[in-house]
Design a protein around this motif. Structure first.
Motif, PDB file in Angstrom:
ATOM      1  N   CYS A 228       9.055 -27.627   9.010  1.00 44.03           N
ATOM      2  CA  CYS A 228       9.022 -25.971   7.946  1.00 44.03           C
ATOM      3  C   CYS A 228      10.568 -26.779   7.272  1.00 44.03           C
ATOM      4  O   CYS A 228      10.894 -28.047   6.927  1.00 44.03           O
ATOM      5  CB  CYS A 228       9.758 -25.504   8.929  1.00 44.03           C
ATOM      6  N   GLU A 229      11.350 -25.620   6.380  1.00 45.61           N
ATOM      7  CA  GLU A 229      12.496 -26.212   6.044  1.00 45.61           C
ATOM      8  C   GLU A 229      13.269 -25.559   6.180  1.00 45.61           C
ATOM      9  O   GLU A 229      13.630 -24.449   5.956  1.00 45.61           O
ATOM     10  CB  GLU A 229      11.555 -25.767   4.002  1.00 45.61           C
ATOM     11  N   LEU A 230      14.167 -26.158   5.365  1.00 44.18           N
ATOM     12  CA  LEU A 230      15.990 -25.618   5.329  1.00 44.18           C
ATOM     13  C   LEU A 230      16.266 -25.351   4.160  1.00 44.18           C
ATOM     14  O   LEU A 230      16.330 -26.269   3.500  1.00 44.18           O
ATOM     15  CB  LEU A 230      16.672 -26.056   6.617  1.00 44.18           C
ATOM     16  N   GLU A 231      16.748 -24.641   4.375  1.00 44.03           N
ATOM     17  CA  GLU A 231      18.066 -24.569   2.947  1.00 44.03           C
ATOM     18  C   GLU A 231      19.554 -24.089   3.465  1.00 44.03           C
ATOM     19  O   GLU A 231      20.248 -23.766   5.087  1.00 44.03           O
ATOM     20  CB  GLU A 231      18.077 -22.600   2.401  1.00 44.03           C
ATOM     21  N   THR A 232      20.465 -25.065   2.392  1.00 43.69           N
ATOM     22  CA  THR A 232      21.289 -25.797   2.693  1.00 43.69           C
ATOM     23  C   THR A 232      22.543 -24.688   1.925  1.00 43.69           C
ATOM     24  O   THR A 232      21.434 -24.189   0.798  1.00 43.69           O
ATOM     25  CB  THR A 232      22.370 -26.799   3.320  1.00 43.69           C
ATOM     26  N   ASP A 233      24.092 -24.633   1.247  1.00 45.63           N
ATOM     27  CA  ASP A 233      24.256 -24.505   0.027  1.00 45.63           C
ATOM     28  C   ASP A 233      24.183 -24.956  -1.083  1.00 45.63           C
ATOM     29  O   ASP A 233      24.297 -24.452  -1.640  1.00 45.63           O
ATOM     30  CB  ASP A 233      25.742 -25.026   0.581  1.00 45.63           C
ATOM     31  N   LYS A 234      23.443 -26.294  -0.434  1.00 52.67           N
ATOM     32  CA  LYS A 234      23.191 -27.372  -2.046  1.00 52.67           C
ATOM     33  C   LYS A 234      22.378 -27.382  -1.847  1.00 52.67           C
ATOM     34  O   LYS A 234      21.355 -27.730  -2.988  1.00 52.67           O
ATOM     35  CB  LYS A 234      23.757 -28.632  -1.845  1.00 52.67           C
ATOM     36  N   VAL A 235      21.212 -28.058  -1.259  1.00 54.90           N
ATOM     37  CA  VAL A 235      19.519 -28.692  -1.063  1.00 54.90           C
ATOM     38  C   VAL A 235      18.904 -27.478   0.103  1.00 54.90           C
ATOM     39  O   VAL A 235      19.212 -27.263   0.407  1.00 54.90           O
ATOM     40  CB  VAL A 235      20.057 -30.136  -1.390  1.00 54.90           C
TER      41      VAL A 235
ATOM     42  N   GLN B 178      23.740 -18.074  -3.321  1.00 57.44           N
ATOM     43  CA  GLN B 178      25.390 -17.983  -2.956  1.00 57.44           C
ATOM     44  C   GLN B 178      26.577 -19.099  -3.121  1.00 57.44           C
ATOM     45  O   GLN B 178      27.190 -18.761  -3.695  1.00 57.44           O
ATOM     46  CB  GLN B 178      24.791 -17.481  -1.419  1.00 57.44           C
ATOM     47  N   THR B 179      25.731 -20.382  -3.270  1.00 58.09           N
ATOM     48  CA  THR B 179      27.107 -20.599  -2.820  1.00 58.09           C
ATOM     49  C   THR B 179      27.557 -21.685  -4.366  1.00 58.09           C
ATOM     50  O   THR B 179      28.744 -20.967  -5.307  1.00 58.09           O
ATOM     51  CB  THR B 179      26.658 -22.871  -3.042  1.00 58.09           C
ATOM     52  N   ILE B 180      25.930 -21.164  -5.220  1.00 54.72           N
ATOM     53  CA  ILE B 180      26.750 -21.505  -7.048  1.00 54.72           C
ATOM     54  C   ILE B 180      26.930 -19.776  -7.472  1.00 54.72           C
ATOM     55  O   ILE B 180      28.506 -20.071  -7.968  1.00 54.72           O
ATOM     56  CB  ILE B 180      25.686 -21.152  -8.000  1.00 54.72           C
ATOM     57  N   ALA B 181      27.249 -18.807  -6.974  1.00 54.08           N
ATOM     58  CA  ALA B 181      27.892 -17.964  -7.278  1.00 54.08           C
ATOM     59  C   ALA B 181      29.430 -17.790  -7.064  1.00 54.08           C
ATOM     60  O   ALA B 181      30.467 -18.001  -7.633  1.00 54.08           O
ATOM     61  CB  ALA B 181      27.193 -16.469  -6.663  1.00 54.08           C
ATOM     62  N   ARG B 182      29.507 -17.759  -5.224  1.00 56.91           N
ATOM     63  CA  ARG B 182      30.743 -18.596  -4.875  1.00 56.91           C
ATOM     64  C   ARG B 182      31.815 -19.126  -5.953  1.00 56.91           C
ATOM     65  O   ARG B 182      32.955 -18.966  -5.802  1.00 56.91           O
ATOM     66  CB  ARG B 182      31.078 -18.941  -3.241  1.00 56.91           C
ATOM     67  N   ARG B 183      31.215 -20.461  -5.874  1.00 57.47           N
ATOM     68  CA  ARG B 183      32.487 -21.738  -6.784  1.00 57.47           C
ATOM     69  C   ARG B 183      32.061 -21.024  -7.794  1.00 57.47           C
ATOM     70  O   ARG B 183      33.826 -21.623  -7.705  1.00 57.47           O
ATOM     71  CB  ARG B 183      31.195 -22.715  -6.306  1.00 57.47           C
ATOM     72  N   LEU B 184      31.360 -20.480  -8.524  1.00 65.71           N
ATOM     73  CA  LEU B 184      32.319 -20.069  -9.810  1.00 65.71           C
ATOM     74  C   LEU B 184      32.857 -19.290 -10.326  1.00 65.71           C
ATOM     75  O   LEU B 184      34.199 -19.400 -11.112  1.00 65.71           O
ATOM     76  CB  LEU B 184      30.465 -19.541 -11.125  1.00 65.71           C
ATOM     77  N   LYS B 185      33.074 -18.486  -9.340  1.00 61.31           N
ATOM     78  CA  LYS B 185      33.917 -17.488  -9.137  1.00 61.31           C
ATOM     79  C   LYS B 185      35.159 -17.605  -8.291  1.00 61.31           C
ATOM     80  O   LYS B 185      36.038 -17.549  -9.305  1.00 61.31           O
ATOM     81  CB  LYS B 185      33.963 -16.017  -8.473  1.00 61.31           C
ATOM     82  N   ASP B 186      34.999 -18.714  -7.495  1.00 58.98           N
ATOM     83  CA  ASP B 186      36.311 -18.978  -7.186  1.00 58.98           C
ATOM     84  C   ASP B 186      37.252 -20.083  -8.079  1.00 58.98           C
ATOM     85  O   ASP B 186      38.449 -19.821  -8.187  1.00 58.98           O
ATOM     86  CB  ASP B 186      36.405 -20.157  -5.886  1.00 58.98           C
ATOM     87  N   SER B 187      36.163 -20.237  -8.824  1.00 59.09           N
ATOM     88  CA  SER B 187      36.988 -21.475 -10.616  1.00 59.09           C
ATOM     89  C   SER B 187      36.969 -20.506 -11.280  1.00 59.09           C
ATOM     90  O   SER B 187      38.625 -20.492 -12.125  1.00 59.09           O
ATOM     91  CB  SER B 187      35.106 -22.182 -11.463  1.00 59.09           C
ATOM     92  N   GLN B 188      36.622 -19.534 -11.641  1.00 62.16           N
ATOM     93  CA  GLN B 188      37.506 -18.359 -12.629  1.00 62.16           C
ATOM     94  C   GLN B 188      38.876 -18.098 -11.834  1.00 62.16           C
ATOM     95  O   GLN B 188      40.107 -18.164 -12.482  1.00 62.16           O
ATOM     96  CB  GLN B 188      36.893 -17.348 -12.636  1.00 62.16           C
ATOM     97  N   ASN B 189      38.509 -17.860 -10.708  1.00 63.04           N
ATOM     98  CA  ASN B 189      39.738 -17.174  -9.656  1.00 63.04           C
ATOM     99  C   ASN B 189      40.866 -17.907  -9.480  1.00 63.04           C
ATOM    100  O   ASN B 189      42.446 -17.885 -10.078  1.00 63.04           O
ATOM    101  CB  ASN B 189      40.163 -16.321  -8.512  1.00 63.04           C
TER     102      ASN B 189
END
Length: 507
Positions: A144-151, A288-299
């Motif tokens: 199987c394959e798992l998804e984490t925030d990064k890889v 989801q992590t990319i979206a969250r981190r980029l918005k956090d960076s702007q904020n």
């Protein structure tokens, strides 16, 4: 007979490592080359396989211990007794038919566990199961394959046998070290398969359309995101298995583009007819992590961008003159990224606040450069980090970029390889971008955006001359970097690229 498990060679100049995780405990059955533990060094993560098949004996170096090269980690009992030792939870036979039950006792249930996910990662989502209950599996075959925030993490089978139970279904969230499934291994494994099956299925049973192998999970994701079907891709893997690079080729050939991401804004009303023609796909954890981190960076950051342009004439001439000799000597192509990395390192020495970060009310200045190189992959943007780039040669930088880029495209980067960066370079020019404002990669205070090289008329010494020009953009955190420092940094990068001799003389 006892066999020692020792620390393998860790690499040039690396003399010690830390025992990060043990995947086996005393008394566990182990197969040849099955992963026993993981070691961490200053540079890499090293997996230690079992040298023999047998039973795990004493663990000499516990998790957290620091060990040197060739130090004793554990012992393994190999040979006859270990091979026939029944599982601890198996009932002991006491009747006269014990001899007949030996083959069943030699089998064992092997747990499929969530592998090590990386530093600070505590959970993952089960993305895809490639096997179902009752299927036969080979050792190291992908389950199987798992998804984490990064890889994305592929989970191989720890043993050969039959998949008898799936505990975590697709879409479920699992904690680190949780049990995913159970495999019945050994002589009794076939008995665990459903009785309705007349013969065991091969590891990759024929599917509809004549496809008889499972495609790489990263390829499946790439196909879904690009909106193309399996029939549009020609597999180059074993037995026609579709790999990630095959999808990239198909997308390039068809001129396809990834499906647009859903907006965070409220959806506009749509008609029933339009809704029937829409496709709704859940965002991957990485997206989801990319979206969250980029918005956090702007904020969080007071982000500002300053621009300049660089005449690439001298760099291109130098590269063309030495690229063949460079490839022959170092075994890697001479690209533009090593020039930009060197130029940024040079500028960071003069403007250290661009290489610093804010920690509460403190400013932390880094006396080293861990250079992040942003790389686009079919599953999203990742930023592998080249550590101590300030101490590396052009050849070392090019080799590191090539190796990290290949691992990023294959989804093989570890969490450790994407952490600790102090500055980032993003090259939108490879996609044709003429100018853009890159977003900071927190907690970093600066990111350089490279763009497309384009011939433009320039005024040189009173004459109009055609020159290969590139726009440069530096986004920076204005809380720590003043406008003067940002402009100075970008001008130093420009000067170093327009006259690369300055890099040699540290000017």
């Amino acid at each position: 007979m006892m066999t020692d498990v020792r620390v393998p060679t860790l690499g040039e100049s690396v003399t010690e490592a830390t025992v990060a995780t043990w995947f086996k405990k005393p008394g566990d059955a182990v197969a040849v080359d099955e992963m026993l533990c993981e070691l961490e060094t200053d540079k890499v993560t090293v997996e230690v396989p079992s040298p023999v098949a047998g039973t795990m004996g004493e663990i000499v170096a516990a998790e957290g211990d620091t060990v040197g090269v060739d130090a004793l980690l554990a012992t393994i009992s190999e040979g006859g007794e270990a091979a026939v030792e029944p599982p601890k939870d198996a009932p002991k036979s006491i009747d006269a038919g014990a001899e007949e039950t030996k083959p069943r006792e030699a089998s064992a249930n092997v747990d499929v566990m969530v592998p090590t996910l990386g530093e600070s990662v505590t959970e993952a989502t089960v993305s895809t199961w490639f096997k179902k209950v009752g299927d036969e599996v080979a050792q190291d075959e992908m389950l199987c394959e798992l998804e984490t925030d990064k890889v994305s993490v592929e989970v191989p089978s720890p043993a050969a046998g039959v998949l008898t139970e799936i505990l975590a279904e697709e879409g479920s969230t699992v904690e680190a070290s949780a049990k995913l499934a159970v495999i019945s291994s050994g002589d009794g494994a076939k008995a665990a398969a459903p009785a309705s099956e007349d013969a065991p299925k091969p590891a990759a049973q024929a599917q509809s359309g004549g496809k008889d192998v499972e495609d790489a999970p990263s390829a499946k994701k790439a196909m879904a995101e690009a909106g193309i079907s399996r029939d549009q891709v020609t597999g180059s893997g074993r037995d026609g298995r579709i790999m990630k690079e095959d999808v990239a080729k198909a997308v390039a050939a068809a001129g396809a583009a990834p499906a647009p991401q859903a907006s965070a804004a409220p959806r506009a009303p749509v008609s029933a007819d339009d809704e029937a023609r829409e496709e709704r796909v859940k965002m991957t954890r990485l997206r989801q992590t990319i979206a969250r981190r980029l918005k956090d960076s702007q904020n969080t950051a007071a982000m500002l961008t300053t621009y300049n342009e660089v005449d690439m004439t001298e760099v291109m001439a130098l590269r063309n003159e030495y690229k063949d000799l460079f490839l022959k000597k170092h075994g890697v192509k001479l690209g533009f990224m090593s020039f930009f990395t060197k130029a940024c390192v040079h500028a960071l020495k003069e403007v250290p606040e661009v290489n610093a970060e804010i920690d509460g009310t403190d400013v932390v200045y880094k006396n080293f450069v861990h250079m992040g190189i942003a790389a686009g992959t079919p599953t999203g943007l990742v930023v592998p980090v080249i550590r101590d780039a300030d101490a590396m040669s052009f050849a070392d930088i090019e080799k590191a970029i090539a190796e990290k880029g290949a691992r990023a495209r294959d989804g093989k980067l570890s969490m450790a390889e994407m952490q600790g960066g102090t500055f980032t370079i993003s090259n939108g020019g490879v996609y044709g971008s003429l100018m853009s404002s890159p977003i900071l990669n927190p907690p970093q205070s600066g990111i350089l955006g490279m763009h497309k090289i384009q011939d433009r008329p320039m005024a040189i010494n009173g004459q109009v001359v055609i020159r290969p020009m590139m726009y440069l953009a530096l986004s920076y955190d204005h809380r720590i970097v003043d406008g003067k420092g940002a402009v100075t940094f970008l001008v130093r990068v420009k000067e170093a690229l327009e006259d690369p001799r300055r890099l040699l003389m540290d000017l």
